[in-house]
Design a protein around this motif. Structure first.
Motif, PDB file in Angstrom:
ATOM      1  N   ARG A  98     -11.032   5.107  -4.477  1.00  0.00           N
ATOM      2  CA  ARG A  98     -10.476   6.262  -3.759  1.00  0.00           C
ATOM      3  C   ARG A  98     -10.435   5.988  -2.249  1.00  0.00           C
ATOM      4  O   ARG A  98      -9.447   6.304  -1.576  1.00  0.00           O
ATOM      5  N   LEU A  99     -11.497   5.413  -1.728  1.00  0.00           N
ATOM      6  CA  LEU A  99     -11.548   5.087  -0.299  1.00  0.00           C
ATOM      7  C   LEU A  99     -10.485   4.056   0.061  1.00  0.00           C
ATOM      8  O   LEU A  99      -9.831   4.163   1.107  1.00  0.00           O
ATOM      9  N   PHE A 100     -10.296   3.077  -0.799  1.00  0.00           N
ATOM     10  CA  PHE A 100      -9.280   2.046  -0.564  1.00  0.00           C
ATOM     11  C   PHE A 100      -7.884   2.672  -0.545  1.00  0.00           C
ATOM     12  O   PHE A 100      -7.067   2.374   0.336  1.00  0.00           O
ATOM     13  N   CYS A 101      -7.611   3.535  -1.517  1.00  0.00           N
ATOM     14  CA  CYS A 101      -6.295   4.173  -1.599  1.00  0.00           C
ATOM     15  C   CYS A 101      -6.029   5.060  -0.397  1.00  0.00           C
ATOM     16  O   CYS A 101      -4.901   5.112   0.124  1.00  0.00           O
ATOM     17  N   THR A 102      -7.053   5.762   0.066  1.00  0.00           N
ATOM     18  CA  THR A 102      -6.900   6.617   1.245  1.00  0.00           C
ATOM     19  C   THR A 102      -6.656   5.790   2.499  1.00  0.00           C
ATOM     20  O   THR A 102      -5.802   6.123   3.328  1.00  0.00           O
ATOM     21  N   ARG A 103      -7.410   4.703   2.614  1.00  0.00           N
ATOM     22  CA  ARG A 103      -7.293   3.850   3.815  1.00  0.00           C
ATOM     23  C   ARG A 103      -5.943   3.170   3.908  1.00  0.00           C
ATOM     24  O   ARG A 103      -5.344   3.064   4.991  1.00  0.00           O
ATOM     25  N   PHE A 104      -5.405   2.703   2.787  1.00  0.00           N
ATOM     26  CA  PHE A 104      -4.172   1.912   2.814  1.00  0.00           C
ATOM     27  C   PHE A 104      -2.956   2.670   2.282  1.00  0.00           C
ATOM     28  O   PHE A 104      -1.897   2.079   2.086  1.00  0.00           O
ATOM     29  N   GLY A 105      -3.106   3.969   2.052  1.00  0.00           N
ATOM     30  CA  GLY A 105      -1.968   4.801   1.697  1.00  0.00           C
ATOM     31  C   GLY A 105      -1.370   4.534   0.327  1.00  0.00           C
ATOM     32  O   GLY A 105      -0.151   4.678   0.151  1.00  0.00           O
ATOM     33  N   CYS A 106      -2.202   4.171  -0.642  1.00  0.00           N
ATOM     34  CA  CYS A 106      -1.692   3.954  -1.998  1.00  0.00           C
ATOM     35  C   CYS A 106      -1.278   5.290  -2.616  1.00  0.00           C
ATOM     36  O   CYS A 106      -1.888   6.332  -2.354  1.00  0.00           O
TER      37      CYS A 106
END
Length: 256
Positions: A49-57
């Motif tokens: 979830r943090l990765f998706c939020t950070r990179f706009g997935c």
């Protein structure tokens, strides 16, 4: 304790672990460590979830991987139990026949249909999870579901005298195991409440209702629990908590 921990991961996950000798004393506390596998899944979900939020997935990508994560970690062992119980219950046969159907390695059409519907609904629900607090509630749910599943394994009547579940139930130190899963359940609920009290409460309520429904079905249709029924309950519990968190989030946002 450490060998029981390794045995839990060897049996209920595909995470590489050192091999331990297959003997009863090495499985005495295995079910007590079972919720820790849920903690691994939940931790990975939070990182995703943090990765998706950070990179706009996109939400669809987040949801697809969120559904995939538990299958990758567990190898699909609990989905297999979900399918076996679905086929057995759909047969409307007598108790002995249902237990025999669950032992059949083949999958029936009812199981295929329902597991597809399950995964579609789970993916759709995950597309509604866009914030870290809601994700944390669901992540803790993986611990709670395994705590309740482990509790049922050592406290419910068993439908069979042998089988994979009995390999862990018979040698288990029951009072210690119950204490371990209770601590895990309380810790999971406390973390859910810290993340979102509304979503945490509704998720816990759904988990308890699923647990009671599971006991009713297990005793009525099978005469007790089995490893497949533990997996069936776990899948049912997790999607119920996910749905509860999503609907509570939607209602809360609508009211504010």
């Amino acid at each position: 304790m450490l060998k029981s921990l390794v045995s839990a991961f060897l049996m209920y996950s595909r995470i590489p672990m050192p091999q331990v000798e297959w003997k009863e004393e090495n499985r005495r506390y295995t079910l007590g460590w079972f919720p820790l596998i849920g903690a691994v899944i939940g931790g990975l979900l939070l990182l995703w979830r943090l990765f998706c939020t950070r990179f706009g997935c996109g939400q669809m990508l987040f949801a697809a991987v969120a559904v995939l994560l538990p299958v990758l970690i567990t190898g699909g062992i609990h989905l297999d139990g979900f399918c076996d119980v679905t086929d057995a219950r759909a047969s409307y046969a007598d108790r002995e026949k249902r237990i025999k159907i669950m032992s059949d390695p083949h999958i029936g059409s009812f199981a295929v249909i329902r597991v597809c519907l399950y995964l579609i609904l789970q993916t759709a629900l995950f597309t509604q999870i866009s914030d870290i607090r809601s994700t944390a509630v669901i992540a803790c749910g993986y611990v709670l579901s395994r705590s309740l599943s482990g509790l049922s394994a050592v406290t419910f009547r068993c439908a069979k005298k042998d089988g994979a579940l009995q390999d862990f139930v018979k040698p288990s130190h029951r009072s210690v195991t119950v204490g371990m899963v209770f601590v895990s359940a309380i810790a999971a609920f406390a973390a859910m409440m810290f993340s979102s009290w509304a979503q945490g409460c509704t998720a816990l309520g759904c988990a308890v209702l699923c647990f009671l429904y599971y006991r009713y079905i297990a005793y009525k249709d099978f005469g007790g629990t089995t490893g497949d029924l533990c997996g069936w309950f776990l899948q049912l519990c997790e999607i119920a908590m996910l749905a509860a968190a999503v609907l509570t989030g939607i209602i809360t946002e609508g009211l504010t």
